[in-house]
Design an enzyme around this catalytic site. Sequence first.
Site, PDB file in Angstrom:
ATOM      1  N   GLY A  47       0.872  -1.171   0.000  1.00  0.00           N
ATOM      2  CA  GLY A  47       0.000   0.000   0.000  1.00  0.00           C
ATOM      3  C   GLY A  47       0.904   1.213   0.000  1.00  0.00           C
ATOM      4  O   GLY A  47       1.810   1.311  -0.829  1.00  0.00           O
ATOM      5  N   GLU A  48       0.720   2.081   0.955  1.00  0.00           N
ATOM      6  CA  GLU A  48       1.553   3.275   1.066  1.00  0.00           C
ATOM      7  C   GLU A  48       2.000   3.351   2.524  1.00  0.00           C
ATOM      8  O   GLU A  48       1.178   3.511   3.417  1.00  0.00           O
ATOM      9  CB  GLU A  48       0.706   4.491   0.683  1.00  0.00           C
ATOM     10  N   SER A  49       3.296   3.213   2.741  1.00  0.00           N
ATOM     11  CA  SER A  49       3.754   3.050   4.123  1.00  0.00           C
ATOM     12  C   SER A  49       3.473   4.274   4.990  1.00  0.00           C
ATOM     13  O   SER A  49       3.215   4.143   6.188  1.00  0.00           O
ATOM     14  CB  SER A  49       5.226   2.672   4.164  1.00  0.00           C
ATOM     15  N   CYS A  79       6.194  -5.262   0.560  1.00  0.00           N
ATOM     16  CA  CYS A  79       6.291  -3.922  -0.023  1.00  0.00           C
ATOM     17  C   CYS A  79       6.168  -2.854   1.073  1.00  0.00           C
ATOM     18  O   CYS A  79       7.055  -2.753   1.910  1.00  0.00           O
ATOM     19  CB  CYS A  79       5.271  -3.788  -1.139  1.00  0.00           C
ATOM     20  N   ARG A 108      12.558   3.647  -0.032  1.00  0.00           N
ATOM     21  CA  ARG A 108      11.204   3.688  -0.603  1.00  0.00           C
ATOM     22  C   ARG A 108      11.255   4.059  -2.088  1.00  0.00           C
ATOM     23  O   ARG A 108      12.065   4.901  -2.497  1.00  0.00           O
ATOM     24  CB  ARG A 108      10.342   4.721   0.116  1.00  0.00           C
ATOM     25  N   ILE A 136       5.622  -3.198  -7.440  1.00  0.00           N
ATOM     26  CA  ILE A 136       4.849  -1.973  -7.688  1.00  0.00           C
ATOM     27  C   ILE A 136       5.420  -0.843  -6.827  1.00  0.00           C
ATOM     28  O   ILE A 136       5.304  -0.878  -5.604  1.00  0.00           O
ATOM     29  CB  ILE A 136       3.353  -2.176  -7.335  1.00  0.00           C
ATOM     30  N   ARG A 137       6.050   0.134  -7.474  1.00  0.00           N
ATOM     31  CA  ARG A 137       6.729   1.221  -6.732  1.00  0.00           C
ATOM     32  C   ARG A 137       7.424   0.648  -5.494  1.00  0.00           C
ATOM     33  O   ARG A 137       7.223   1.081  -4.361  1.00  0.00           O
ATOM     34  CB  ARG A 137       5.753   2.338  -6.360  1.00  0.00           C
ATOM     35  N   HIS A 172       4.980  -8.183  -4.422  1.00  0.00           N
ATOM     36  CA  HIS A 172       3.610  -8.528  -3.991  1.00  0.00           C
ATOM     37  C   HIS A 172       3.306  -9.997  -4.284  1.00  0.00           C
ATOM     38  O   HIS A 172       2.729 -10.305  -5.331  1.00  0.00           O
ATOM     39  CB  HIS A 172       2.598  -7.653  -4.746  1.00  0.00           C
ATOM     40  N   GLU A 174       1.057 -11.794  -3.216  1.00  0.00           N
ATOM     41  CA  GLU A 174      -0.391 -12.085  -3.162  1.00  0.00           C
ATOM     42  C   GLU A 174      -1.078 -11.842  -4.504  1.00  0.00           C
ATOM     43  O   GLU A 174      -2.241 -12.201  -4.658  1.00  0.00           O
ATOM     44  CB  GLU A 174      -1.056 -11.248  -2.049  1.00  0.00           C
TER      45      GLU A 174
HETATM   46  N1  GLN Z   1       5.919   3.017  -2.396  1.00  0.00           N
HETATM   47  C1  GLN Z   1       5.124   2.530  -1.317  1.00  0.00           C
HETATM   48  C2  GLN Z   1       5.578   3.093   0.012  1.00  0.00           C
HETATM   49  O1  GLN Z   1       6.536   3.738   0.130  1.00  0.00           O
HETATM   50  C3  GLN Z   1       5.149   1.019  -1.279  1.00  0.00           C
HETATM   51  C4  GLN Z   1       4.521   0.469  -2.542  1.00  0.00           C
HETATM   52  C5  GLN Z   1       3.730  -0.789  -2.350  1.00  0.00           C
HETATM   53  O2  GLN Z   1       3.452  -1.233  -1.235  1.00  0.00           O
HETATM   54  N2  GLN Z   1       3.288  -1.334  -3.458  1.00  0.00           N
HETATM   55  O3  GLN Z   1       4.940   2.886   0.981  1.00  0.00           O
END
Ligand code: GLN
Length: 196
Positions: A47-49, A79, A108, A136-137, A172, A174
């Site tokens: 997700g987004e940390s 992630c 990150r 993913i990112r 990921h 999952e």
């Molecule tokens: N870029 C996200 C972060 O810094 C992590 C990306 C992800 O969980 N797919 O939190």
Amino acid sequence: MVRAGVLALRGAFAAHAEKFVALGADVVEVRRPEHLTDLDGLVLPGGESTTMSNLLVSSGLAHPLAEAIASGLAVFGTCAGMILLSTNILDGRDDQISFSAIDATVRRNAYGRQVDSFECDLSVTSLDSPFHAIFIRAPAIEELGSGVEVLASWNDAPVLIRSGRIMAASFHPELTADTRIHRLFLDLVESQLAVR
Ligand code: GLN
């Protein structure tokens, strides 16, 4: 039956839950502190940390989760979840939470700067054929403490690591049909239960 929690504040938690159901575990979606009771293992999803960090504080989960990790809960961070578990976060927000559960320095969005998302086949310790991984990112693992085992690497950098009862992945696992990495985590959880 193993009770596998999935932190369900935001992000890719439903697909993790499906994997555990497919593997015969009892799944708990963790949204509030009382959901941590009696878990055998927990996934911190992607997700987004920084957002997850805010939500951990506003849900009241940050402290009880830190305590559960300190007292031996097996945790798998993927992630953004890996970022939350790592001792050092580069290019993070100064106040974002780190549970310091695995001795790793992560940067990150390190893979995200070149391409937002990519896929590759990884050779993973103990799996007899490659695992198709989706990034993913994704955060990059830049340094590891001596007690951390590398289970898979990509372009000479670790992307799946383990230390004691903590596992973490840059990617990921999952998001494909393959359940083998979740199986590895459940094996780790079961080995912890055996020694408790
Ligand atoms: N870029 C996200 C972060 O810094 C992590 C990306 C992800 O969980 N797919 O939190």
